[in-house]
Motif scaffolding. Structure first.
Motif, mmCIF file in Angstrom:
data_model
loop_
_atom_site.group_PDB
_atom_site.id
_atom_site.type_symbol
_atom_site.label_atom_id
_atom_site.label_comp_id
_atom_site.label_asym_id
_atom_site.label_seq_id
_atom_site.Cartn_x
_atom_site.Cartn_y
_atom_site.Cartn_z
ATOM 1 N N TYR A 50 1.115 -1.424 0.237
ATOM 2 C CA TYR A 50 0.078 0.093 0.150
ATOM 3 C C TYR A 50 0.514 1.216 -0.102
ATOM 4 C CZ TYR A 50 -2.833 3.117 1.714
ATOM 5 O OH TYR A 50 -3.551 5.120 1.940
ATOM 6 N N ILE A 58 2.668 7.199 3.835
ATOM 7 C CA ILE A 58 2.652 6.144 4.263
ATOM 8 C C ILE A 58 2.921 4.625 3.280
ATOM 9 C CG2 ILE A 58 0.922 4.775 5.486
ATOM 10 C CD1 ILE A 58 -0.606 7.298 6.661
ATOM 11 N N THR A 59 3.041 3.724 3.908
ATOM 12 C CA THR A 59 3.801 2.979 2.916
ATOM 13 C C THR A 59 3.731 1.556 3.535
ATOM 14 O OG1 THR A 59 6.098 2.487 3.427
ATOM 15 C CG2 THR A 59 5.252 4.030 1.467
ATOM 16 N N ALA A 60 2.882 0.475 3.181
ATOM 17 C CA ALA A 60 2.871 -0.734 4.486
ATOM 18 C C ALA A 60 3.030 -2.005 3.133
ATOM 19 C CB ALA A 60 1.110 -1.125 4.612
ATOM 20 N N ASP A 62 2.715 -6.174 3.608
ATOM 21 C CA ASP A 62 1.562 -7.263 3.889
ATOM 22 C C ASP A 62 1.656 -8.314 3.710
ATOM 23 O OD1 ASP A 62 0.124 -8.771 5.404
ATOM 24 O OD2 ASP A 62 -2.083 -7.342 5.373
ATOM 25 N N SER A 86 4.511 -4.766 7.883
ATOM 26 C CA SER A 86 6.032 -3.223 8.217
ATOM 27 C C SER A 86 4.860 -2.017 7.620
ATOM 28 C CB SER A 86 7.182 -3.552 7.201
ATOM 29 O OG SER A 86 7.982 -2.483 7.407
ATOM 30 N N ILE A 87 4.714 -1.096 8.087
ATOM 31 C CA ILE A 87 4.534 0.688 7.971
ATOM 32 C C ILE A 87 5.145 1.365 8.370
ATOM 33 C CG2 ILE A 87 2.824 1.516 8.329
ATOM 34 C CD1 ILE A 87 0.525 -0.634 9.604
ATOM 35 N N HIS A 88 5.285 1.668 7.628
ATOM 36 C CA HIS A 88 6.162 3.243 7.634
ATOM 37 C C HIS A 88 5.163 4.826 7.150
ATOM 38 C CE1 HIS A 88 9.973 0.556 6.566
ATOM 39 N NE2 HIS A 88 10.146 1.739 7.385
ATOM 40 N N GLU A 89 5.765 5.717 7.454
ATOM 41 C CA GLU A 89 5.205 7.002 8.059
ATOM 42 C C GLU A 89 5.660 8.249 8.678
ATOM 43 O OE1 GLU A 89 1.359 7.412 10.715
ATOM 44 O OE2 GLU A 89 0.790 5.352 11.270
ATOM 45 N N GLN A 93 9.220 3.745 11.005
ATOM 46 C CA GLN A 93 8.533 3.085 10.845
ATOM 47 C C GLN A 93 7.499 2.813 12.412
ATOM 48 O OE1 GLN A 93 11.285 -1.290 11.294
ATOM 49 N NE2 GLN A 93 9.518 -0.928 9.321
ATOM 50 N N CYS A 130 1.205 2.731 16.583
ATOM 51 C CA CYS A 130 0.591 1.609 15.959
ATOM 52 C C CYS A 130 0.033 1.438 16.193
ATOM 53 C CB CYS A 130 1.710 0.711 15.344
ATOM 54 S SG CYS A 130 2.302 -0.600 17.482
ATOM 55 N N TYR A 133 -3.675 -0.478 14.987
ATOM 56 C CA TYR A 133 -3.655 -1.385 13.320
ATOM 57 C C TYR A 133 -3.971 -2.852 13.337
ATOM 58 C CZ TYR A 133 -1.470 2.420 11.270
ATOM 59 O OH TYR A 133 -1.013 3.889 10.216
#
Length: 218
Positions: A50, A58-60, A62, A86-89, A93, A130, A133
């Motif tokens: 994503y 924002i990237t994710a 999964d 893994s999610i980065h905003e 991270q 987080c 989530y």
């Protein structure tokens, strides 16, 4: 994705891909299932990515690995699914770690199915950023399906995200025209945010492949 026991419901090889556009960002997904090489053990693998648009970056990523056993072929299946997220905003991270889902599916009588699922049994969140989530979800579902019509209702109970348990509700129906064109409608409610969505879609089917389009409106 909803219940890992589902990968053992029928003997098949399956490969699918999805692209989803939303006002906030895009989702790209691919998945594969093999329940035919070993009829006693079904497995799958899926990867989703994503990426957002707008001010917030924002990237994710999964990754999912469901494994299921057909305890009684076409009648009872149980399964578990490992998930790495893994999610980065904005280059920070906010979440990285594993969780686990477990589920079971039962054909109660001809055409009537019952599902049970527990999602996010392991909490990888170690900071406030987080939170919510991956809440613990306990769910059930009931479905009717014949050669032309499928109707399903799902309930998820969110026990983590608020002081009171919140309920997520999903309902949908599909009608298959001439074994070629599926027509779908749906509705879903998210208890934590009090959001409601209506959905509609159609597709095309051959003996070996298919294509689907769907629209969701909040």
């Amino acid at each position: 994705y909803h219940n890992p026991a589902g990968v053992a419901q029928s003997m098949m090889y399956a490969l699918d891909g999805t692209f989803m556009y939303t006002p906030d960002g895009n989702l790209i997904n691919a998945g594969v299932i093999d329940s035919q090489t070993n009829p006693s053990l079904a497995a799958g693998f899926a990867i989703s990515y994503y990426f957002s648009r707008g001010d917030d970056d924002i990237t994710a990523l999964d990754l999912r690995l469901p494994i299921a056993i057909p305890v009684v072929r076409d009648r009872v299946s149980v399964g578990g699914g490992a998930r790495w997220l893994s999610i980065h905003e904005n280059d920070v991270q906010t979440l990285r770690g594993f969780t686990f889902d477990a589920g079971a599916l039962f054909q109660l009588v001809d055409h009537i199915y019952l599902g049970l699922v527990a999602k996010n049994l392991v909490d990888p969140c170690d900071n406030n950023a987080c939170e919510n989530y991956l809440p613990l979800l306990m769910g059930t579902g009931l479905a009717y399906q014949n050669n032309q019509l499928a109707v399903a209702v799902d309930l998820d109970f969110d026990t983590d995200s608020a002081e009171e348990t919140k309920m997520n509700f999903d309902a949908g129906a599909e009608f298959l025209i001439q074994n070629i064109i599926p027509i779908r409608v749906g509705y879903k409610h998210r208890g934590l945010t009090e959001e409601n969505f209506v959905t509609a879609g159609f597709g095309w089917r051959s003996l070996t492949a298919g294509f689907d389009l769907a629209y969701q409106h909040d």
